[in-house]
Design a protein around this motif. Structure first.
Motif, PDB file in Angstrom:
ATOM      1  N   ASP A  47      49.589  28.882  31.417  1.00  0.00           N
ATOM      2  CA  ASP A  47      50.002  29.636  32.603  1.00  0.00           C
ATOM      3  C   ASP A  47      50.467  31.042  32.224  1.00  0.00           C
ATOM      4  N   THR A  48      51.213  31.149  31.136  1.00  0.00           N
ATOM      5  CA  THR A  48      51.709  32.453  30.704  1.00  0.00           C
ATOM      6  C   THR A  48      50.561  33.310  30.192  1.00  0.00           C
ATOM      7  N   LEU A  49      49.601  32.699  29.503  1.00  0.00           N
ATOM      8  CA  LEU A  49      48.407  33.447  29.086  1.00  0.00           C
ATOM      9  C   LEU A  49      47.668  34.002  30.307  1.00  0.00           C
ATOM     10  N   ALA A  50      47.549  33.205  31.354  1.00  0.00           N
ATOM     11  CA  ALA A  50      46.883  33.661  32.582  1.00  0.00           C
ATOM     12  C   ALA A  50      47.666  34.808  33.221  1.00  0.00           C
ATOM     13  N   HIS A  51      48.990  34.713  33.219  1.00  0.00           N
ATOM     14  CA  HIS A  51      49.847  35.762  33.768  1.00  0.00           C
ATOM     15  C   HIS A  51      49.678  37.060  32.968  1.00  0.00           C
ATOM     16  N   TYR A  52      49.642  36.941  31.637  1.00  0.00           N
ATOM     17  CA  TYR A  52      49.451  38.116  30.781  1.00  0.00           C
ATOM     18  C   TYR A  52      48.054  38.705  30.976  1.00  0.00           C
ATOM     19  N   ASP A  53      47.062  37.861  31.104  1.00  0.00           N
ATOM     20  CA  ASP A  53      45.692  38.306  31.353  1.00  0.00           C
ATOM     21  C   ASP A  53      45.651  39.144  32.629  1.00  0.00           C
ATOM     22  N   ALA A  54      46.321  38.686  33.672  1.00  0.00           N
ATOM     23  CA  ALA A  54      46.367  39.433  34.933  1.00  0.00           C
ATOM     24  C   ALA A  54      47.122  40.750  34.757  1.00  0.00           C
ATOM     25  N   LEU A  55      48.207  40.728  34.000  1.00  0.00           N
ATOM     26  CA  LEU A  55      48.980  41.954  33.754  1.00  0.00           C
ATOM     27  C   LEU A  55      48.112  43.017  33.067  1.00  0.00           C
ATOM     28  N   LEU A  56      47.217  42.574  32.188  1.00  0.00           N
ATOM     29  CA  LEU A  56      46.355  43.524  31.479  1.00  0.00           C
ATOM     30  C   LEU A  56      45.359  44.224  32.391  1.00  0.00           C
ATOM     31  N   SER A  57      45.220  43.743  33.618  1.00  0.00           N
ATOM     32  CA  SER A  57      44.346  44.414  34.591  1.00  0.00           C
ATOM     33  C   SER A  57      45.059  45.544  35.318  1.00  0.00           C
ATOM     34  N   GLU A  58      46.355  45.659  35.108  1.00  0.00           N
ATOM     35  CA  GLU A  58      47.118  46.733  35.744  1.00  0.00           C
ATOM     36  C   GLU A  58      46.799  48.078  35.099  1.00  0.00           C
ATOM     37  N   ASN A  59      46.977  49.124  35.859  1.00  0.00           N
ATOM     38  CA  ASN A  59      46.759  50.495  35.410  1.00  0.00           C
ATOM     39  C   ASN A  59      47.750  50.860  34.299  1.00  0.00           C
ATOM     40  N   ASP A  60      47.268  51.509  33.243  1.00  0.00           N
ATOM     41  CA  ASP A  60      48.136  51.896  32.118  1.00  0.00           C
ATOM     42  C   ASP A  60      49.303  52.783  32.539  1.00  0.00           C
ATOM     43  N   GLN A  61      49.069  53.710  33.433  1.00  0.00           N
ATOM     44  CA  GLN A  61      50.153  54.602  33.850  1.00  0.00           C
ATOM     45  C   GLN A  61      51.257  53.813  34.552  1.00  0.00           C
ATOM     46  N   ASP A  62      50.867  52.843  35.375  1.00  0.00           N
ATOM     47  CA  ASP A  62      51.858  51.988  36.029  1.00  0.00           C
ATOM     48  C   ASP A  62      52.592  51.140  34.998  1.00  0.00           C
ATOM     49  N   LEU A  63      51.837  50.511  34.104  1.00  0.00           N
ATOM     50  CA  LEU A  63      52.456  49.688  33.064  1.00  0.00           C
ATOM     51  C   LEU A  63      53.462  50.494  32.239  1.00  0.00           C
ATOM     52  N   TYR A  64      53.073  51.695  31.859  1.00  0.00           N
ATOM     53  CA  TYR A  64      53.966  52.519  31.043  1.00  0.00           C
ATOM     54  C   TYR A  64      55.258  52.849  31.804  1.00  0.00           C
TER      55      TYR A  64
END
Length: 99
Positions: A47-64
């Motif tokens: 489940d956490t891997l799936a959550h992280y996988d989804a997080l990696l689809s976020e825009n880099d500027q937003d993530l930063y």
């Protein structure tokens, strides 16, 4: 959230997520996310891997902005963003550390 391919082994999934962590778009996120991947991926449940996988689809500027504390993250990502920030601040080599 992204589902793993039916024939994707856990080992292949972890390798894919690590590669996505270090091939972002902005160098700062490469450094932050590869440190996080190295520290956490091996111990994540599915489940956490799936959550992280989804997080990696976020825009880099937003993530930063979320990881750096410039903007609050969306609530579903808040705990993982806080963990990413904590790993970045404690990473060997000073990722995110202030002199």
């Amino acid at each position: 959230m992204s589902a793993p391919a039916a024939d994707e082994s856990r080992e292949a999934r972890v390798k894919r997520l690590r590669m996505r962590s270090m091939r972002r778009g902005i160098k700062e996120m490469d450094l932050i996310l590869v440190a996080y991947a190295d520290a956490r991926l091996a111990d994540m449940d599915e489940d956490t891997l799936a959550h992280y996988d989804a997080l990696l689809s976020e825009n880099d500027q937003d993530l930063y902005q979320w990881v750096s504390g410039q903007m609050p993250p969306p609530e579903p990502l808040a705990a993982m963003i806080a963990d990413i920030r904590a790993v970045a601040l404690s990473a060997s080599g000073g990722v995110g550390q202030r002199a």
